[in-house]
Design a protein around this motif. Sequence first.
Motif, PDB file in Angstrom:
ATOM      1  N   ALA A   1       0.017   5.371  -1.052  1.00  0.00           N
ATOM      2  CA  ALA A   1      -0.540   5.427   0.301  1.00  0.00           C
ATOM      3  C   ALA A   1      -0.882   4.032   0.806  1.00  0.00           C
ATOM      4  CB  ALA A   1      -1.775   6.318   0.325  1.00  0.00           C
ATOM      5  N   VAL A   2      -1.482   3.212  -0.055  1.00  0.00           N
ATOM      6  CA  VAL A   2      -1.823   1.843   0.335  1.00  0.00           C
ATOM      7  C   VAL A   2      -0.572   1.090   0.764  1.00  0.00           C
ATOM      8  CG1 VAL A   2      -2.665  -0.378  -0.531  1.00  0.00           C
ATOM      9  CG2 VAL A   2      -3.903   1.727  -1.093  1.00  0.00           C
TER      10      VAL A   2
ATOM     11  N   LEU B   1       1.012   2.297   4.050  1.00  0.00           N
ATOM     12  CA  LEU B   1       0.201   1.930   5.222  1.00  0.00           C
ATOM     13  C   LEU B   1       0.161   0.426   5.470  1.00  0.00           C
ATOM     14  CD1 LEU B   1      -2.712   4.437   4.585  1.00  0.00           C
ATOM     15  CD2 LEU B   1      -1.106   4.530   6.512  1.00  0.00           C
TER      16      LEU B   1
ATOM     17  N   VAL C   1      -4.206  10.495  -1.707  1.00  0.00           N
ATOM     18  CA  VAL C   1      -3.827   9.573  -0.636  1.00  0.00           C
ATOM     19  C   VAL C   1      -5.010   9.317   0.288  1.00  0.00           C
ATOM     20  CG1 VAL C   1      -1.423  10.296  -0.816  1.00  0.00           C
ATOM     21  CG2 VAL C   1      -2.868  11.310   0.948  1.00  0.00           C
ATOM     22  N   TRP C   2      -5.901  10.300   0.414  1.00  0.00           N
ATOM     23  CA  TRP C   2      -7.133  10.082   1.192  1.00  0.00           C
ATOM     24  C   TRP C   2      -7.901   8.903   0.585  1.00  0.00           C
ATOM     25  CZ3 TRP C   2     -12.281   9.430   0.866  1.00  0.00           C
ATOM     26  CH2 TRP C   2     -13.055   9.660   1.995  1.00  0.00           C
TER      27      TRP C   2
ATOM     28  N   ALA D   1      -6.109   5.526   1.151  1.00  0.00           N
ATOM     29  CA  ALA D   1      -6.240   5.084   2.533  1.00  0.00           C
ATOM     30  C   ALA D   1      -7.660   4.604   2.821  1.00  0.00           C
ATOM     31  CB  ALA D   1      -5.865   6.225   3.479  1.00  0.00           C
TER      32      ALA D   1
ATOM     33  N   ARG E   1      -9.778   7.837   9.601  1.00  0.00           N
ATOM     34  CA  ARG E   1      -8.393   7.435   9.426  1.00  0.00           C
ATOM     35  C   ARG E   1      -7.811   8.019   8.134  1.00  0.00           C
ATOM     36  NH1 ARG E   1      -7.037   3.284  12.916  1.00  0.00           N
ATOM     37  NH2 ARG E   1      -5.396   2.480  11.537  1.00  0.00           N
ATOM     38  N   ALA E   2      -8.615   8.064   7.087  1.00  0.00           N
ATOM     39  CA  ALA E   2      -8.154   8.680   5.837  1.00  0.00           C
ATOM     40  C   ALA E   2      -7.913  10.177   6.031  1.00  0.00           C
ATOM     41  CB  ALA E   2      -9.173   8.435   4.729  1.00  0.00           C
TER      42      ALA E   2
ATOM     43  N   VAL F   1      -4.466  10.532   7.431  1.00  0.00           N
ATOM     44  CA  VAL F   1      -3.421  10.295   6.423  1.00  0.00           C
ATOM     45  C   VAL F   1      -3.230  11.540   5.556  1.00  0.00           C
ATOM     46  CG1 VAL F   1      -2.796   8.932   4.392  1.00  0.00           C
ATOM     47  CG2 VAL F   1      -3.771   7.800   6.396  1.00  0.00           C
TER      48      VAL F   1
ATOM     49  N   ARG G   1       2.185   2.960   8.870  1.00  0.00           N
ATOM     50  CA  ARG G   1       1.120   2.573   9.796  1.00  0.00           C
ATOM     51  C   ARG G   1       1.433   3.016  11.226  1.00  0.00           C
ATOM     52  NH1 ARG G   1      -2.993  -0.368   7.762  1.00  0.00           N
ATOM     53  NH2 ARG G   1      -4.645  -0.705   9.243  1.00  0.00           N
TER      54      ARG G   1
ATOM     55  N   LEU H   1       0.803   6.718  11.596  1.00  0.00           N
ATOM     56  CA  LEU H   1      -0.642   6.985  11.609  1.00  0.00           C
ATOM     57  C   LEU H   1      -1.245   6.633  12.956  1.00  0.00           C
ATOM     58  CD1 LEU H   1      -3.349   7.653  10.267  1.00  0.00           C
ATOM     59  CD2 LEU H   1      -3.430   5.284   9.458  1.00  0.00           C
TER      60      LEU H   1
END
Length: 296
Positions: free
Chosen positions: A47-48, A51, A243-244, A247, A264-265, A268, A285, A288
């Motif tokens: 996820a990091v 994004l 993934v939460w 993020a 924002r998380a 995601v 990104r 999102l």
Amino acid sequence: MASVVCTGVVTADLVFRLPVPVDAPVKYRATDSALTAGGCALNAAAAVARLGGAAHLAGSVGADALGDLVCAEMAAEGVATGLVARVAGVPTARSAVLVGPGGERTIANHRDPRLFAAAPVLPAPFSFDAALADTRWPEGGAAVLAAARAAGRPAVLDAENPVREASGALRAASHVAFSELGLADWAGEGDPAAALERAARDLGIWVCVTRGPAPVLVHDGAALFEVPVFAVTAVDTLGAGDVWHGAFALFLAEGFAPLAAVRRANAVAALKSSAFGGRSALPDRDQLDRFLKEHA
């Protein structure tokens, strides 16, 4: 580009999509399936990277074919695997995952304790903008979170059940994100809001609890807040919590206020849950940002 090191369990997942709930010991015919890399830390690192952050995975896999799969998938995602140990003679952790018609998942996991015999060796001084750890590798998580906090960086704990076994990581964290089961394991059964308030008081740090389709409860040490989640049709919730957390850690590293990082998380995790197949719906990104504008 903010950098996040994600520490914890890394697995190979064999995922089956079923048309009916798993409620009897009979044979089921899957409508879809996937063999994919998984695990709390790995999904968070993916996820990091997706994004736009610099993702580093710290964990252990076997020196086997499944370990090769894990490392290859992370390389394809742009996740740095220099901190992933390859342990000879030990199998890579693996999970069998059954995803029901409403996106709910049933997981059977096996991980050899020899994969977690040594804590990860991090560069000194601590060179990342944030750290994330899960409770599946308590000693490794405690070491990484302590290093991040000593460097004045966000140190986020994914406090999934069992939490009591990860007391060192819990005390090393600057931010603790409980699951409902994790909070119940730490505080005992009872009202989540009251339990979260006690956690904030006893730990002396920022805490929250994610609750699936219900709003995230947050306590910053002074007051309790609710952060609504986004309504989507859930197809596959496997890894949504992972993934939460990835993020959330990234957005803290980028300087977002915690409540904004939670919102924002939430987006995601909602987007990730909207399609079957591991990380297939994990947003980049631009996706999102568009989603957040549409749901302003």
